[in-house]
Scaffold this active site. Structure first.
Site, PDB file in Angstrom:
ATOM      1  N   ASP A  35       0.858  -1.189   0.000  1.00 20.76           N
ATOM      2  CA  ASP A  35       0.000   0.000   0.000  1.00 20.76           C
ATOM      3  C   ASP A  35       0.895   1.240   0.000  1.00 20.76           C
ATOM      4  O   ASP A  35       1.893   1.311   0.718  1.00 20.76           O
ATOM      5  CB  ASP A  35      -0.913  -0.012   1.233  1.00 20.76           C
ATOM      6  CG  ASP A  35      -2.057   0.976   1.102  1.00 20.76           C
ATOM      7  OD1 ASP A  35      -3.218   0.535   1.006  1.00 20.76           O
ATOM      8  OD2 ASP A  35      -1.793   2.206   1.089  1.00 20.76           O
ATOM      9  N   ILE A  36       0.525   2.220  -0.815  1.00 20.17           N
ATOM     10  CA  ILE A  36       1.338   3.437  -0.968  1.00 20.17           C
ATOM     11  C   ILE A  36       1.298   4.298   0.292  1.00 20.17           C
ATOM     12  O   ILE A  36       2.179   5.137   0.497  1.00 20.17           O
ATOM     13  CB  ILE A  36       0.860   4.225  -2.217  1.00 20.17           C
ATOM     14  CG1 ILE A  36       1.967   5.099  -2.772  1.00 20.17           C
ATOM     15  CG2 ILE A  36      -0.399   5.017  -1.921  1.00 20.17           C
ATOM     16  CD1 ILE A  36       1.673   5.643  -4.163  1.00 20.17           C
ATOM     17  N   ASN A  92     -12.819  -3.408   2.302  1.00 20.26           N
ATOM     18  CA  ASN A  92     -13.785  -2.318   2.341  1.00 20.26           C
ATOM     19  C   ASN A  92     -14.684  -2.425   1.116  1.00 20.26           C
ATOM     20  O   ASN A  92     -14.205  -2.723   0.018  1.00 20.26           O
ATOM     21  CB  ASN A  92     -13.066  -0.963   2.316  1.00 20.26           C
ATOM     22  CG  ASN A  92     -12.254  -0.719   3.575  1.00 20.26           C
ATOM     23  OD1 ASN A  92     -12.646  -1.133   4.656  1.00 20.26           O
ATOM     24  ND2 ASN A  92     -11.114  -0.055   3.438  1.00 20.26           N
ATOM     25  N   GLU A 100     -12.116   3.280  -1.531  1.00 20.05           N
ATOM     26  CA  GLU A 100     -11.703   4.377  -2.414  1.00 20.05           C
ATOM     27  C   GLU A 100     -11.402   3.887  -3.824  1.00 20.05           C
ATOM     28  O   GLU A 100     -11.575   4.647  -4.789  1.00 20.05           O
ATOM     29  CB  GLU A 100     -10.466   5.078  -1.833  1.00 20.05           C
ATOM     30  CG  GLU A 100     -10.753   5.811  -0.530  1.00 20.05           C
ATOM     31  CD  GLU A 100      -9.490   6.300   0.160  1.00 20.05           C
ATOM     32  OE1 GLU A 100      -8.392   6.136  -0.410  1.00 20.05           O
ATOM     33  OE2 GLU A 100      -9.620   6.820   1.272  1.00 20.05           O
ATOM     34  N   VAL A 101     -10.901   2.676  -3.944  1.00 24.01           N
ATOM     35  CA  VAL A 101     -10.552   2.132  -5.266  1.00 24.01           C
ATOM     36  C   VAL A 101     -11.517   0.994  -5.583  1.00 24.01           C
ATOM     37  O   VAL A 101     -11.510  -0.044  -4.910  1.00 24.01           O
ATOM     38  CB  VAL A 101      -9.098   1.618  -5.286  1.00 24.01           C
ATOM     39  CG1 VAL A 101      -8.760   1.056  -6.667  1.00 24.01           C
ATOM     40  CG2 VAL A 101      -8.125   2.728  -4.908  1.00 24.01           C
ATOM     41  N   HIS A 105     -10.001  -5.496  -3.286  1.00 17.57           N
ATOM     42  CA  HIS A 105      -8.659  -5.707  -2.739  1.00 17.57           C
ATOM     43  C   HIS A 105      -8.766  -6.061  -1.269  1.00 17.57           C
ATOM     44  O   HIS A 105      -9.561  -5.484  -0.537  1.00 17.57           O
ATOM     45  CB  HIS A 105      -7.775  -4.466  -2.920  1.00 17.57           C
ATOM     46  CG  HIS A 105      -8.406  -3.189  -2.475  1.00 17.57           C
ATOM     47  ND1 HIS A 105      -9.324  -2.508  -3.253  1.00 17.57           N
ATOM     48  CD2 HIS A 105      -8.260  -2.466  -1.346  1.00 17.57           C
ATOM     49  CE1 HIS A 105      -9.711  -1.430  -2.612  1.00 17.57           C
ATOM     50  NE2 HIS A 105      -9.098  -1.378  -1.448  1.00 17.57           N
TER      51      HIS A 105
HETATM   52  P1  AMP Z   1      -9.684   1.341  -0.004  1.00 14.03           P
HETATM   53  O1  AMP Z   1      -9.919   2.625   0.741  1.00 14.03           O
HETATM   54  O2  AMP Z   1     -10.076   0.116   0.775  1.00 14.03           O
HETATM   55  O3  AMP Z   1     -10.281   1.392  -1.389  1.00 14.03           O
HETATM   56  O4  AMP Z   1      -8.109   1.203  -0.149  1.00 14.03           O
HETATM   57  C1  AMP Z   1      -7.395   1.736  -1.234  1.00 14.03           C
HETATM   58  C2  AMP Z   1      -5.951   1.701  -0.832  1.00 14.03           C
HETATM   59  O5  AMP Z   1      -5.163   1.875  -2.013  1.00 14.03           O
HETATM   60  C3  AMP Z   1      -5.533   2.801   0.145  1.00 14.03           C
HETATM   61  O6  AMP Z   1      -5.042   2.206   1.345  1.00 14.03           O
HETATM   62  C4  AMP Z   1      -4.443   3.571  -0.618  1.00 14.03           C
HETATM   63  O7  AMP Z   1      -3.383   3.985   0.229  1.00 14.03           O
HETATM   64  C5  AMP Z   1      -3.984   2.553  -1.642  1.00 14.03           C
HETATM   65  N1  AMP Z   1      -3.418   3.093  -2.872  1.00 14.03           N
HETATM   66  C6  AMP Z   1      -3.885   4.103  -3.628  1.00 14.03           C
HETATM   67  N2  AMP Z   1      -3.114   4.280  -4.712  1.00 14.03           N
HETATM   68  C7  AMP Z   1      -2.125   3.347  -4.639  1.00 14.03           C
HETATM   69  C8  AMP Z   1      -1.002   3.005  -5.459  1.00 14.03           C
HETATM   70  N3  AMP Z   1      -0.734   3.679  -6.601  1.00 14.03           N
HETATM   71  N4  AMP Z   1      -0.193   1.994  -5.061  1.00 14.03           N
HETATM   72  C9  AMP Z   1      -0.441   1.327  -3.917  1.00 14.03           C
HETATM   73  N5  AMP Z   1      -1.494   1.590  -3.110  1.00 14.03           N
HETATM   74  C10 AMP Z   1      -2.319   2.584  -3.456  1.00 14.03           C
END
Ligand code: AMP
Ligand code: ZN
Length: 120
Positions: A35-36, A92, A100-101, A105
């Site tokens: 995770d970034i 999530n 968020e994505v 995952h």
């Molecule tokens: P969620 O809120 O469960 O959708 O988690 C999305 C996660 O993706 C967050 O913890 C972010 O820090 C992570 N994230 C966003 N962009 C990247 C990226 N380019 N590489 C790795 N992790 C990322």
């Protein structure tokens, strides 16, 4: 093999190699990368290479792939050295879940005693 992909999706772009990621585990079905913005000493995201928006969508569309994703969580815990010490796995889903994505995952968090309030 036909890959289910979404041109707009951040994690599909990581699968395609268009955005760099620190990969810790990879198979033909799944990818795991750091995770970034880590919330624990070990914070790895485990995704199917195919695009599915959330856990329920994945399990409905491709239960075998959902199983492969769960198996990969255990493999990631092994390679990250937290299988013995323990770890937390979080999915999530949707707005209220804080997703968020919109590419399913698993968050794998460990490497320290985690507070119960941790929300990745
Ligand atoms: P969620 O809120 O469960 O959708 O988690 C999305 C996660 O993706 C967050 O913890 C972010 O820090 C992570 N994230 C966003 N962009 C990247 C990226 N380019 N590489 C790795 N992790 C990322
Ligand atoms: Zn995607």
């Amino acid at each position: 093999m036909v890959r289910v992909t979404n041109p707009e999706c951040l994690f599909c772009r990581i699968v395609r190699g268009e955005i760099p990621a620190a990969v810790v585990y990879s198979t033909d079905q799944v990818l795991a990368f750091r995770d970034i913005s880590p919330k624990a000493p070990v914070h790895v995201l485990v995704i199917p290479r195919d695009h599915h928006s959330d856990l329920a969508s994945l399990a409905g569309a491709d239960p075998a792939l959902a199983g492969a994703l769960l198996a990969a969580v255990g493999a990631v815990a092994e390679v990250e050295g937290v299988a013995e010490s323990g770890y937390r796995t979080i999915f999530n889903s949707g707005r209220d879940g804080g997703q968020e994505v919109p590419h399913v995952h698993a968050h794998v968090l460990g490497g320290a005693r985690l507070p119960t309030s941790i929300v990745p």
